[in-house]
Write a protein that holds these residues in place. Structure first.
Motif, PDB file in Angstrom:
ATOM      1  N   ILE A  91       1.745   2.213  -3.705  1.00 11.35           N
ATOM      2  CA  ILE A  91       0.712   2.325  -4.733  1.00 11.35           C
ATOM      3  C   ILE A  91       0.669   3.731  -5.294  1.00 11.35           C
ATOM      4  CG2 ILE A  91      -1.780   2.488  -4.981  1.00 11.35           C
ATOM      5  CD1 ILE A  91      -2.023  -0.051  -3.501  1.00 11.35           C
ATOM      6  N   ARG A 124     -20.005  -4.126   6.492  1.00  6.55           N
ATOM      7  CA  ARG A 124     -19.946  -5.320   5.650  1.00  6.55           C
ATOM      8  C   ARG A 124     -21.217  -6.133   5.784  1.00  6.55           C
ATOM      9  NH1 ARG A 124     -14.969  -8.940   7.093  1.00  6.55           N
ATOM     10  NH2 ARG A 124     -13.847  -6.987   6.861  1.00  6.55           N
ATOM     11  N   MET A 175     -17.019  -2.178   2.606  1.00  7.87           N
ATOM     12  CA  MET A 175     -16.967  -3.563   3.065  1.00  7.87           C
ATOM     13  C   MET A 175     -15.582  -3.934   3.561  1.00  7.87           C
ATOM     14  SD  MET A 175     -19.087  -5.522   0.120  1.00  7.87           S
ATOM     15  CE  MET A 175     -19.201  -7.124   0.828  1.00  7.87           C
ATOM     16  N   VAL A 176     -14.551  -3.319   2.963  1.00 10.02           N
ATOM     17  CA  VAL A 176     -13.199  -3.762   3.294  1.00 10.02           C
ATOM     18  C   VAL A 176     -12.777  -3.295   4.673  1.00 10.02           C
ATOM     19  CG1 VAL A 176     -10.833  -3.767   2.480  1.00 10.02           C
ATOM     20  CG2 VAL A 176     -12.667  -3.635   0.865  1.00 10.02           C
ATOM     21  N   LEU A 207      -6.283   3.447  -2.096  1.00 13.21           N
ATOM     22  CA  LEU A 207      -6.080   2.128  -1.524  1.00 13.21           C
ATOM     23  C   LEU A 207      -7.345   1.309  -1.478  1.00 13.21           C
ATOM     24  CD1 LEU A 207      -3.917   3.252   1.490  1.00 13.21           C
ATOM     25  CD2 LEU A 207      -3.129   2.368  -0.683  1.00 13.21           C
ATOM     26  N   GLU A 208      -8.502   1.952  -1.696  1.00 13.28           N
ATOM     27  CA  GLU A 208      -9.758   1.233  -1.559  1.00 13.28           C
ATOM     28  C   GLU A 208     -10.254   0.661  -2.877  1.00 13.28           C
ATOM     29  OE1 GLU A 208     -12.539   3.802   0.301  1.00 13.28           O
ATOM     30  OE2 GLU A 208     -11.342   4.052   2.091  1.00 13.28           O
ATOM     31  N   LEU A 209      -9.501   0.881  -3.957  1.00 13.55           N
ATOM     32  CA  LEU A 209      -9.927   0.372  -5.251  1.00 13.55           C
ATOM     33  C   LEU A 209      -9.480  -1.069  -5.430  1.00 13.55           C
ATOM     34  CD1 LEU A 209      -9.127   3.381  -7.525  1.00 13.55           C
ATOM     35  CD2 LEU A 209     -11.328   2.347  -7.255  1.00 13.55           C
ATOM     36  N   ARG A 210     -10.267  -1.841  -6.217  1.00 17.12           N
ATOM     37  CA  ARG A 210      -9.884  -3.202  -6.517  1.00 17.12           C
ATOM     38  C   ARG A 210     -10.047  -3.445  -8.009  1.00 17.12           C
ATOM     39  NH1 ARG A 210      -8.089  -2.797  -2.220  1.00 17.12           N
ATOM     40  NH2 ARG A 210      -8.388  -4.040  -0.374  1.00 17.12           N
ATOM     41  N   PRO A 246     -10.088  -9.979  -2.144  1.00 15.83           N
ATOM     42  CA  PRO A 246     -10.055  -8.505  -2.048  1.00 15.83           C
ATOM     43  C   PRO A 246      -9.969  -7.982  -0.626  1.00 15.83           C
ATOM     44  CG  PRO A 246     -11.765  -9.184  -3.544  1.00 15.83           C
ATOM     45  CD  PRO A 246     -11.239 -10.408  -2.921  1.00 15.83           C
ATOM     46  N   PHE A 247     -10.319  -8.815   0.382  1.00 19.46           N
ATOM     47  CA  PHE A 247     -10.351  -8.329   1.748  1.00 19.46           C
ATOM     48  C   PHE A 247      -9.055  -8.555   2.505  1.00 19.46           C
ATOM     49  CE2 PHE A 247     -14.773  -7.344   1.957  1.00 19.46           C
ATOM     50  CZ  PHE A 247     -15.343  -8.136   0.997  1.00 19.46           C
ATOM     51  N   GLN A 295      -2.095  -5.264  -0.854  1.00 22.47           N
ATOM     52  CA  GLN A 295      -3.347  -5.333  -1.594  1.00 22.47           C
ATOM     53  C   GLN A 295      -3.219  -6.425  -2.641  1.00 22.47           C
ATOM     54  OE1 GLN A 295      -5.031  -2.286  -4.301  1.00 22.47           O
ATOM     55  NE2 GLN A 295      -5.434  -1.205  -2.412  1.00 22.47           N
ATOM     56  N   ARG A 347     -16.559  -3.777   9.780  1.00 20.38           N
ATOM     57  CA  ARG A 347     -17.279  -5.049   9.833  1.00 20.38           C
ATOM     58  C   ARG A 347     -18.788  -4.874   9.869  1.00 20.38           C
ATOM     59  NH1 ARG A 347     -14.762  -9.861  13.261  1.00 20.38           N
ATOM     60  NH2 ARG A 347     -16.142 -11.046  11.918  1.00 20.38           N
ATOM     61  N   THR A 362      -4.371  -8.360  -6.182  1.00 21.02           N
ATOM     62  CA  THR A 362      -5.096  -8.273  -7.449  1.00 21.02           C
ATOM     63  C   THR A 362      -4.927  -9.604  -8.173  1.00 21.02           C
ATOM     64  OG1 THR A 362      -3.138  -7.309  -8.428  1.00 21.02           O
ATOM     65  CG2 THR A 362      -4.872  -5.807  -7.845  1.00 21.02           C
ATOM     66  N   THR A 363      -6.045 -10.214  -8.568  1.00 23.42           N
ATOM     67  CA  THR A 363      -5.946 -11.459  -9.321  1.00 23.42           C
ATOM     68  C   THR A 363      -5.656 -11.120 -10.778  1.00 23.42           C
ATOM     69  OG1 THR A 363      -8.326 -11.373  -9.461  1.00 23.42           O
ATOM     70  CG2 THR A 363      -7.415 -13.000  -8.012  1.00 23.42           C
ATOM     71  N   ALA A 407     -11.836 -16.941  -3.884  1.00 22.19           N
ATOM     72  CA  ALA A 407     -11.715 -15.780  -4.775  1.00 22.19           C
ATOM     73  C   ALA A 407     -12.476 -14.585  -4.229  1.00 22.19           C
ATOM     74  CB  ALA A 407     -12.229 -16.136  -6.169  1.00 22.19           C
ATOM     75  N   SER A 408     -13.563 -14.839  -3.478  1.00 25.11           N
ATOM     76  CA  SER A 408     -14.320 -13.704  -2.962  1.00 25.11           C
ATOM     77  C   SER A 408     -13.696 -13.111  -1.714  1.00 25.11           C
ATOM     78  CB  SER A 408     -15.759 -14.106  -2.686  1.00 25.11           C
ATOM     79  OG  SER A 408     -15.795 -15.122  -1.721  1.00 25.11           O
ATOM     80  N   LEU A 445     -16.686 -10.864  -6.128  1.00 22.79           N
ATOM     81  CA  LEU A 445     -17.476 -10.590  -4.930  1.00 22.79           C
ATOM     82  C   LEU A 445     -18.920 -11.034  -5.069  1.00 22.79           C
ATOM     83  CD1 LEU A 445     -16.495  -6.985  -3.877  1.00 22.79           C
ATOM     84  CD2 LEU A 445     -15.986  -9.053  -2.675  1.00 22.79           C
ATOM     85  N   ASP A 460     -11.499  -8.940  -9.514  1.00 23.49           N
ATOM     86  CA  ASP A 460     -11.761  -9.154  -8.098  1.00 23.49           C
ATOM     87  C   ASP A 460     -13.162  -8.735  -7.714  1.00 23.49           C
ATOM     88  OD1 ASP A 460      -8.413  -8.298  -7.169  1.00 23.49           O
ATOM     89  OD2 ASP A 460      -9.405 -10.244  -7.165  1.00 23.49           O
ATOM     90  N   THR A 517       0.827  -1.212   0.000  1.00 21.68           N
ATOM     91  CA  THR A 517       0.000   0.000   0.000  1.00 21.68           C
ATOM     92  C   THR A 517       0.855   1.253   0.000  1.00 21.68           C
ATOM     93  OG1 THR A 517      -0.098  -0.216   2.380  1.00 21.68           O
ATOM     94  CG2 THR A 517      -1.991  -0.991   1.137  1.00 21.68           C
TER      95      THR A 517
END
Lengths: 161, 301
Positions: free
Chosen positions: A19, B199, B192-193, B228-231, A90-91, A101, B196, A103-104, A86-87, B239, B235, A16
């Protein structure tokens, strides 16, 4: 005997802290395969409970880890176990002491395909990095000077072998 | 009713044909810090998104008429603000540039409403027409019903995490009414990340959508306030397992449904068109001498 099918997820871990910065992150990760496995297991327990953790960790394994390029190949059984894993990716926000962080990059059906993808990708990125060095813009994007970076690249390729 | 043509037919064809690729339709603007917005957009383009929508959020409580402002209620807006834009150079998107594509940046307005009175400010203001997408956050199901009856048209229905348990009670009829009016439902994953409780609330809302409406017309967006909150888009599509959707619905939520939202918004801005249908008299000899009238058959999408 019926064949057990798996799915292999090629995941890149980014720090992080690097980034937002414009230059490449060349420091290797200080984590082992066990650390990554534990981090994903704990998150699975949080999100999917006892059932999720039990079902996925049965066939889950870290198949390939490269600390220098920060790439991991995770395996899980086909179907629900893989969807759960896989779900939760991201967490995952921290491995050991570092905050990262995920990333697939690619999902493959066999190890061979995942490594073929990796090889193509690394060759492409290597070309890009060398080209950046030839032009003047490359000088500004790296914190190290050219001979230092060349030494570093040699060190990294030795790690792989 | 006269049709308000803001785009002529050539523009419309090219606009409808654009392929948005992976889209992230919710990047909020921090009023105090505009410099960080560019970092978030650059990071999103690096991860694989092609389209990004910049979101200005307004609360109905903050909209007050000029009279009340003069009386001394400070800190409130009387006019809906102009959309914010981001300037990008080719160095900022190397991935897209290598394929020869340009990123698409849209503008979006979100209004948090309690009753229909915000329409007074909305219809007066001129800057509203410059926004591409319009989203609404209803606080109760009553205000949503009255808004649907009033004939006001919008594109996206969003939520706030605090309002999920006390807010709109979803039912099949209400969901189907919204779907018929070309409204899409948005699920935000940035909360969500980190938290809790949030989420759990977002997961329960998503499962509610699945029971009540089979997860039709859902889009997934980030709502990220920092890079930092982007995916990555793959991914985010994964979800879907937690949020009660199929794998295909998850992939659609990042790509195809966002394109549908964009097209519906274009249709909304164009307004209502009319098509005339006439009976054609055909001669028995079939010499090609039939009289037919063709009118511009463009429909309101």
């Amino acid at each position: 005997m019926v064949r057990r099918k798996h799915r292999y997820a090629v995941v890149q871990l980014e720090r992080t802290s690097s980034i937002a910065l414009p230059y490449l992150d060349v420091k290797p990760l200080k984590a082992s395969e066990d650390d990554i496995f534990k981090a994903v297991k704990i998150k699975l327990g949080e999100l999917h409970g006892d059932y999720g953790r039990a079902v996925t960790t049965l066939g889950m394994r870290v198949k390939y880890l490269n600390e220098a390029t920060r790439i991991v190949v995770l395996r899980a059984r086909l179907g629900e176990p893989f969807k759960m894993m896989a779900s939760t990716l991201p967490f995952v926000t921290s491995i050991g002491a570092e905050s990262i962080q995920c990333t697939t990059l690619y999902i493959a059906g066999t190890i061979r395909h995942s490594l073929i993808f990796l090889e193509k990708r690394q060759k492409r990125i290597f070309k890009q990095v060398l080209e950046m060095f030839k032009s003047d813009k490359g000088q500004k994007k790296y914190k190290m000077s050219e001979p230092e970076l060349k030494e570093r690249i040699l060190q990294i390729t030795k790690l792989e072998m | 009713r006269p049709s308000n043509l803001q785009l002529d037919s050539l523009h419309l064809e090219t606009a409808m044909d654009t392929d948005l690729g992976y889209a992230d339709l919710n990047i909020p603007v921090n009023q105090g810090n505009v410099g960080s917005l560019k970092k978030i957009v650059v990071r999103a383009l690096e991860l694989g998104y092609r389209t990004v929508a910049i979101n200005t959020i307004i609360d109905q409580e903050n909209l007050a008429s000029k009279k009340k402002l003069n009386q001394g209620k400070e800190g409130k807006l009387s006019v809906i603000p102009e959309p914010t834009t981001v300037k990008l150079t080719e160095d900022d998107y190397p991935l897209l540039h290598s394929k020869g594509l340009k990123p698409i940046i849209l503008t979006r307005l979100t209004v948090i409403i309690t009753d229909n009175e915000f329409l007074i400010h909305y219809n007066k203001s001129e800057s509203v027409k410059n926004y591409d997408l319009v989203a609404i956050v209803p606080q109760t199901s009553q205000c949503l019903l009255s808004l649907l009856k009033s004939g006001f048209r919008f594109d996206i229905l969003s939520f706030k995490p605090d309002l999920i348990y006390d807010g709109v009670k979803w039912q099949r009829k209400l969901y189907r009414e919204c779907v018929d009016k070309f409204i899409h439902f948005e699920l935000i994953y940035a909360h969500m990340v980190t938290d809790r409780d949030d989420r759990r609330k977002i997961i329960s809302l998503a499962q509610n959508y699945q029971t009540v409406g089979k997860s039709k017309k859902i889009i997934l967006s980030s709502g990220a306030k920092s890079p930092l909150e982007l995916r990555a888009p793959n991914d985010v599509a994964n979800l879907s397992f937690i949020l009660g959707m199929n794998e295909n619905q998850g992939k659609d939520a990042v790509k195809k449904n966002c394109l549908d939202v964009y097209r519906a918004a274009l249709g909304r801005k164009m307004g209502v068109f009319r098509a005339r249908v006439e009976r054609v008299d055909m001669d028995v000899s079939r010499n090609g001498s039939s009289e037919s009238e063709s009118s511009d058959m463009e429909e309101d999408e």
